[in-house]
Design a protein around this motif. Structure first.
Motif, short mmCIF file in Angstrom:
data_model
loop_
_atom_site.label_atom_id
_atom_site.label_comp_id
_atom_site.label_asym_id
_atom_site.label_seq_id
_atom_site.Cartn_x
_atom_site.Cartn_y
_atom_site.Cartn_z
N VAL A 21 0.85 -1.18 -0.11
CA VAL A 21 0.07 0.20 -0.02
C VAL A 21 0.92 1.58 0.02
N LYS A 22 0.39 2.34 -0.83
CA LYS A 22 1.42 3.60 -0.91
C LYS A 22 0.97 4.52 0.30
N SER A 23 2.21 5.41 0.48
CA SER A 23 1.83 6.30 1.45
C SER A 23 0.84 7.38 0.86
N PRO A 24 -0.03 8.12 1.80
CA PRO A 24 -0.16 7.85 3.09
C PRO A 24 -1.19 6.91 3.61
N TRP A 25 -1.54 5.94 2.64
CA TRP A 25 -2.76 5.18 2.98
C TRP A 25 -2.49 3.95 4.02
N TRP A 26 -1.21 3.63 3.84
CA TRP A 26 -0.69 2.71 4.77
C TRP A 26 -0.56 3.10 6.25
N GLY A 32 -5.94 3.53 12.14
CA GLY A 32 -7.49 3.22 12.38
C GLY A 32 -8.20 4.09 11.45
N ALA A 33 -7.69 5.24 10.96
CA ALA A 33 -8.33 6.07 10.35
C ALA A 33 -8.96 5.67 8.73
N LYS A 34 -8.08 4.65 8.43
CA LYS A 34 -8.89 4.07 7.28
C LYS A 34 -9.11 2.36 7.41
N THR A 35 -10.56 2.14 7.25
CA THR A 35 -10.70 0.82 7.39
C THR A 35 -11.30 0.04 6.07
N TRP A 36 -11.28 0.42 5.02
CA TRP A 36 -11.54 -0.04 3.68
C TRP A 36 -10.40 0.13 2.78
N GLU A 37 -10.04 -0.75 2.02
CA GLU A 37 -8.92 -0.80 1.10
C GLU A 37 -9.60 -1.33 -0.14
N LEU A 38 -9.65 -0.31 -1.34
CA LEU A 38 -10.31 -0.40 -2.61
C LEU A 38 -9.19 -0.79 -3.57
N ARG A 39 -9.78 -1.98 -4.26
CA ARG A 39 -8.56 -2.74 -5.12
C ARG A 39 -9.36 -2.84 -6.57
N ASN A 40 -8.59 -3.01 -7.77
CA ASN A 40 -9.45 -3.15 -9.03
C ASN A 40 -9.77 -4.63 -9.16
N SER A 41 -8.93 -5.67 -8.43
CA SER A 41 -9.16 -6.67 -8.47
C SER A 41 -9.47 -7.57 -7.23
N ARG A 42 -9.99 -8.52 -7.08
CA ARG A 42 -10.38 -9.16 -5.64
C ARG A 42 -9.39 -9.87 -5.14
N VAL A 43 -9.27 -9.81 -3.94
CA VAL A 43 -8.17 -10.74 -3.03
C VAL A 43 -9.02 -12.00 -2.41
N HIS A 44 -8.55 -13.11 -2.86
CA HIS A 44 -9.44 -14.42 -2.55
C HIS A 44 -8.81 -15.20 -1.43
#
Length: 69
Positions: A21-26, A32-44
């Motif tokens: 994950v890129k900064s500042p997102w990680w 705890g300020a970010k609880t969702w991570e949106l991606r283009n493809s599913r993580v199985h």
């Protein structure tokens, strides 16, 4: 105090995979300020993951992936 052998055996194994994950997102995920991570493809996979800082070649934390919508 020595640890009981059963307690050592019950310790969870370290994560086998990492999410980069890129900064500042990680930083926001770890705080705890970010609880969702949106991606283009599913993580199985589900379970424990390392959190890796993009471009730093560094593991910065751990998290549990519980769902993929």
């Amino acid at each position: 105090m020595p640890r009981h052998p059963a307690a050592a055996a019950a310790a969870p194994a370290p994560p086998a995979q990492a999410l980069i994950v890129k900064s500042p997102w990680w930083e926001m995920i770890l705080s705890g300020a970010k609880t969702w991570e949106l991606r283009n493809s599913r993580v199985h996979k589900r379970g424990r993951f390392y959190l890796a800082a993009a471009g730093k070649n560094q593991l910065v934390g751990e998290f549990s992936l519980v769902a993929c919508l």
